[in-house]
Design a protein around this motif. Structure first.
Motif, PDB file in Angstrom:
ATOM      1  N   ALA A   1       7.520  -0.301   0.875  1.00  0.00           N
ATOM      2  CA  ALA A   1       8.345  -0.052  -0.314  1.00  0.00           C
ATOM      3  C   ALA A   1       7.511   0.042  -1.584  1.00  0.00           C
ATOM      4  CB  ALA A   1       9.386  -1.175  -0.464  1.00  0.00           C
TER       5      ALA A   1
ATOM      6  N   GLU B   1      13.626   0.080   0.510  1.00  0.00           N
ATOM      7  CA  GLU B   1      13.604   1.364   1.208  1.00  0.00           C
ATOM      8  C   GLU B   1      13.520   1.169   2.721  1.00  0.00           C
ATOM      9  OE1 GLU B   1      11.052   5.567   1.133  1.00  0.00           O
ATOM     10  OE2 GLU B   1      10.390   3.831  -0.032  1.00  0.00           O
ATOM     11  N   GLU B   2      14.322   1.919   3.450  1.00  0.00           N
ATOM     12  CA  GLU B   2      14.302   1.841   4.908  1.00  0.00           C
ATOM     13  C   GLU B   2      12.975   2.383   5.444  1.00  0.00           C
ATOM     14  OE1 GLU B   2      16.609   0.676   6.946  1.00  0.00           O
ATOM     15  OE2 GLU B   2      18.209   0.267   5.516  1.00  0.00           O
TER      16      GLU B   2
ATOM     17  N   LYS C   1       8.228   8.936   7.573  1.00  0.00           N
ATOM     18  CA  LYS C   1       8.081   8.827   6.120  1.00  0.00           C
ATOM     19  C   LYS C   1       6.756   8.140   5.767  1.00  0.00           C
ATOM     20  CE  LYS C   1      11.949   6.864   4.731  1.00  0.00           C
ATOM     21  NZ  LYS C   1      12.985   6.360   3.793  1.00  0.00           N
TER      22      LYS C   1
END
Length: 499
Positions: free
Chosen positions: A497, A214-215, A220
């Motif tokens: 992640a 995941e970026e 986020k």
């Protein structure tokens, strides 16, 4: 009438010849097909499917060059490399790192493993000195059939082994500026503020094998960690990971909405001290707290004589740090590490005396440095595991040891790490088990997860501060700590992640 009678036999004979030829061809084809099926020699002369089409498992978005692994591929393998703790311990101050070397073996590319990728590769070999590197130019290929819903769910639910993979060059890197993250980043680790000129190492991104990571985005992270606390507890490498994360969250921008909440966790400068034992900051927008607490050995340290400024300290191998016992209930994500302080020189310099069962240690089995370290890691992790039922919200990670890259000596005997060019080209980490045996065995069956960063960091010797340190004495290089931005950013991406 005579002509018709005369031509009749000729026509019949011609048709008979045609039928004979057809029968001969059919029989010959049948025999040939049968022989082809039965003969290994004939079968092996066919080109394999893999030779006809090679598909890469990596959807390469935003990637300029891929650090590839084809016929010249070198594989980091764990069969010959084990933690130093499996060998007799060395108790000298100048003892080498737990992981000075990792065996590198040649590996043929197995194109069959790449059959699910929507990519077709054209590979050019580029030679630089004795190093052969392969850069892929990749074109998109649309596969004819869509994966079934069941197969898609299997792929989605498959647990990614983030420790396996390779480094690729990504033009979007680094994730923050080493020049501008002055609010969080110590100058002694900001290589952009030093005399170093080669910063190609900042462009590398870790690509796990057969899965996407995941970026990382600061927004986020804060959203995911709303009303939560993430704590790093460990040595100076843990502090590097802490500062890296603060820079990643803020993208190195000044943030006036971040509050210093160290007092809530007892992180204040002690009387006569130069700095606190850690730092804690809260992002007020999401009530997210990120903190670091210095505990280089992950065990409890207690002064033996409070009135003596030069007192010795009891190093309780079987007790977790007092900070954890006091504040564990306030933590939602905990990252632990230790390793490089476990040598006789550090113990003597800090006046630490090993204790077990509340008294000076007399057990020879845990008297050596390696044994004592293993005992402490297992003891602390076991205690943490026992606390998890009481704190169902808590996620705990033990980060494996960060490798050192001293060559021709140690930190105090002329050891160096002069390379500044990424040498991880053509190397892929494929081992199934962690190079840090002690960490892997400690977390097994405890509910504590292993944040395995050892092997992927082992191939990044160019990322250390090296001779460019601002604080080192002449002739002394830092081949332990990393330049920031740099390798610890990847540790945080893998952590993100998994939370």
């Amino acid at each position: 009438m005579r002509l018709r009678m005369k031509g009749g036999p000729y026509k019949l004979r011609w048709r008979a010849k045609e039928l004979s030829l057809v029968l001969i061809v059919l029989v010959a084809a049948t025999i040939l097909i049968w022989a082809w099926d039965k003969s290994p020699l004939l079968t092996s002369s066919l080109p394999s499917k893999n030779q006809l089409l090679q598909l890469s498992p990596e959807p390469k978005r935003h990637v300029r060059e891929d650090i590839s692994t084809l016929s010249q591929n070198e594989v980091i393998n764990n069969e010959e490399q084990h933690d130093v703790d499996k060998k007799p311990s060395t108790d000298t101050a100048g003892s080498s790192s737990d992981f000075e070397t990792v065996s590198v073996q040649k590996k043929e590319e197995e194109a069959a493993k790449h059959k699910h990728s929507p990519k077709r590769e054209k590979t050019d070999v580029i030679k630089s000195g004795s190093i052969s590197t392969q850069i892929e130019e990749t074109d998109n290929v649309i596969l004819g059939q869509k994966t079934s819903e069941q197969e898609e769910k299997i792929v989605e639910n498959r647990v990614c082994n983030y420790a396996k993979g390779k480094w690729v060059i990504d033009d979007r890197r680094p994730l923050y500026s080493g020049f501008h993250c002055k609010q969080w980043l110590a100058p002694m680790w900001a290589c952009r503020l030093m005399q170093r000129q080669d910063f190609a190492f900042e462009k590398l991104r870790w690509q796990p094998k057969d899965c996407e990571m995941e970026e990382f985005e600061g927004s986020k992270f804060l959203e995911r960690m709303q009303d939560k606390t993430l704590a790093f507890v460990g040595d100076s490498l843990g502090r590097q990971q802490f500062q890296s994360l603060m820079c990643m969250i803020t993208a190195s921008k000044e943030r006036s909405d971040v509050l210093d909440v160290g007092m809530e966790y007892g992180l204040v400068i002690p009387p006569g001290g130069k700095r606190p034992n850690g730092w804690a900051y809260r992002f007020s927008s999401t009530n997210t707290t990120v903190l670091y607490y210095w505990s280089s050995t992950l065990c409890d340290l207690q002064p033996l004589n409070l009135s003596d400024p030069n007192t010795e300290y009891a190093m309780h191998l079987d007790r977790p740090p007092a900070f954890l016992r006091q504040y564990l209930h306030k933590i939602d994500v905990l990252v632990l590490n230790t390793g490089h302080h476990w040598n006789r020189g550090k113990l003597r310099a800090n006046r630490w005396i090993m204790y077990a069962g509340g008294a000076p240690n007399t057990n020879r089995k845990i008297a050596g440095m390696g044994s004592a370290k293993n005992f402490t890691i297992h003891s602390t992790v076991k205690w943490i595991g026992s606390q998890l039922p009481k704190h169902p919200h808590l996620k705990v990670f033990y980060r494996s040891i960060s490798p050192r890259h001293f060559m021709h000596g140690d930190w105090n005997t002329g050891g160096s790490c002069d390379n500044t060019t990424p040498m991880s080209i053509g190397k892929e980490v494929l081992q199934e088990e962690s190079s840090d045996y002690s960490a892997a065995s400690a977390v097994r069956g405890t509910g504590v997860k292993l944040l395995d960063i050892t092997a992927l960091s082992q191939v990044r010797d160019e990322g250390h501060i090296s001779r460019f340190s601002l604080t080192a004495s002449p002739g002394v290089q830092d081949c332990l700590h990393w330049c920031l931005p740099g390798v610890p950013d990847t540790w945080n991406e893998i952590l993100f992640a998994q939370i």
